[in-house]
Design a protein around this motif. Sequence first.
Motif, PDB file in Angstrom:
ATOM      1  N   THR A  74       0.838  -1.197   0.000  1.00 30.93           N
ATOM      2  CA  THR A  74       0.000   0.000   0.000  1.00 30.93           C
ATOM      3  C   THR A  74       0.872   1.246   0.000  1.00 30.93           C
ATOM      4  N   GLY A  75       1.909   1.249   0.800  1.00 35.12           N
ATOM      5  CA  GLY A  75       2.838   2.374   0.836  1.00 35.12           C
ATOM      6  C   GLY A  75       3.572   2.533  -0.481  1.00 35.12           C
ATOM      7  N   LEU A  76       4.011   1.420  -1.042  1.00 33.73           N
ATOM      8  CA  LEU A  76       4.680   1.452  -2.342  1.00 33.73           C
ATOM      9  C   LEU A  76       3.743   2.013  -3.399  1.00 33.73           C
ATOM     10  N   ASN A  77       2.486   1.579  -3.375  1.00 32.49           N
ATOM     11  CA  ASN A  77       1.501   2.072  -4.327  1.00 32.49           C
ATOM     12  C   ASN A  77       1.312   3.585  -4.185  1.00 32.49           C
ATOM     13  N   ALA A  78       1.267   4.092  -2.970  1.00 31.00           N
ATOM     14  CA  ALA A  78       1.120   5.538  -2.750  1.00 31.00           C
ATOM     15  C   ALA A  78       2.300   6.292  -3.347  1.00 31.00           C
ATOM     16  N   LEU A  79       3.497   5.760  -3.182  1.00 32.87           N
ATOM     17  CA  LEU A  79       4.682   6.398  -3.753  1.00 32.87           C
ATOM     18  C   LEU A  79       4.673   6.337  -5.276  1.00 32.87           C
ATOM     19  N   LEU A  80       4.271   5.205  -5.831  1.00 30.99           N
ATOM     20  CA  LEU A  80       4.210   5.070  -7.289  1.00 30.99           C
ATOM     21  C   LEU A  80       3.175   6.020  -7.895  1.00 30.99           C
ATOM     22  N   ARG A  81       2.020   6.124  -7.265  1.00 29.31           N
ATOM     23  CA  ARG A  81       0.990   7.049  -7.759  1.00 29.31           C
ATOM     24  C   ARG A  81       1.467   8.498  -7.675  1.00 29.31           C
ATOM     25  N   ALA A  82       2.137   8.836  -6.594  1.00 28.69           N
ATOM     26  CA  ALA A  82       2.661  10.196  -6.447  1.00 28.69           C
ATOM     27  C   ALA A  82       3.739  10.474  -7.489  1.00 28.69           C
ATOM     28  N   ARG A  83       4.519   9.468  -7.821  1.00 23.11           N
ATOM     29  CA  ARG A  83       5.532   9.624  -8.867  1.00 23.11           C
ATOM     30  C   ARG A  83       4.874   9.971 -10.197  1.00 23.11           C
ATOM     31  N   LEU A  84       3.811   9.268 -10.530  1.00 22.40           N
ATOM     32  CA  LEU A  84       3.087   9.556 -11.773  1.00 22.40           C
ATOM     33  C   LEU A  84       2.458  10.949 -11.737  1.00 22.40           C
ATOM     34  N   ALA A  85       1.885  11.321 -10.607  1.00 30.59           N
ATOM     35  CA  ALA A  85       1.287  12.652 -10.472  1.00 30.59           C
ATOM     36  C   ALA A  85       2.361  13.727 -10.630  1.00 30.59           C
ATOM     37  N   ALA A  86       3.525  13.505 -10.036  1.00 30.65           N
ATOM     38  CA  ALA A  86       4.623  14.466 -10.155  1.00 30.65           C
ATOM     39  C   ALA A  86       5.057  14.606 -11.608  1.00 30.65           C
ATOM     40  N   GLU A  87       5.211  13.487 -12.284  1.00 36.25           N
ATOM     41  CA  GLU A  87       5.612  13.528 -13.692  1.00 36.25           C
ATOM     42  C   GLU A  87       4.590  14.280 -14.529  1.00 36.25           C
ATOM     43  N   GLY A  88       3.321  14.169 -14.163  1.00 32.42           N
ATOM     44  CA  GLY A  88       2.268  14.873 -14.879  1.00 32.42           C
ATOM     45  C   GLY A  88       2.366  16.386 -14.763  1.00 32.42           C
ATOM     46  N   THR A  89       3.078  16.861 -13.739  1.00 33.90           N
ATOM     47  CA  THR A  89       3.264  18.302 -13.554  1.00 33.90           C
ATOM     48  C   THR A  89       4.656  18.751 -13.983  1.00 33.90           C
ATOM     49  N   GLY A  90       5.456  17.822 -14.491  1.00 32.14           N
ATOM     50  CA  GLY A  90       6.815  18.158 -14.882  1.00 32.14           C
ATOM     51  C   GLY A  90       7.810  18.044 -13.743  1.00 32.14           C
ATOM     52  N   ALA A  91       7.368  17.535 -12.614  1.00 32.93           N
ATOM     53  CA  ALA A  91       8.246  17.354 -11.451  1.00 32.93           C
ATOM     54  C   ALA A  91       8.689  15.899 -11.379  1.00 32.93           C
TER      55      ALA A  91
END
Length: 128
Positions: A74-91
């Motif tokens: 679950t924690g890994l999934n939260a980090l992976l989703r945040a990684r995708l969200a960050a990439e979506g903003t150019g971060a």
Amino acid sequence: MVIQGASGYGNGDADGQRFSVSVRPGAETVVVALSGELDHDTAAPLRDALEEAVSSGARRVLADCTGLSFCDSTGLNALLRARLAAEGTGARLELAALQPVVARMFQIAGADEVFRTYESLDEALAQD
């Protein structure tokens, strides 16, 4: 800002919480420090903190895992989703100071190939 798992806001492990998240904003880099055990019951504060960090406009979110003693899927999934969200903003979302048990879980899951990782927070900040 400090957010605690499973019970809202507080001041870290002082009152016996299993997990806490603190956010240190910066102009270019936001440091999100994780402490304790990250699992299904404690992941919501991490998701909130990462969402805030990604939406801050910083170009880099750095998860400081120095105090992270456990992380489940679950924690890994939260980090992976945040990684995708960050990439979506150019971060980008990067990880620092993975402890051996957590690093092993990332390796088994193949997530060590997805995240840029650093041996320490100091090393990561030097790359800013």
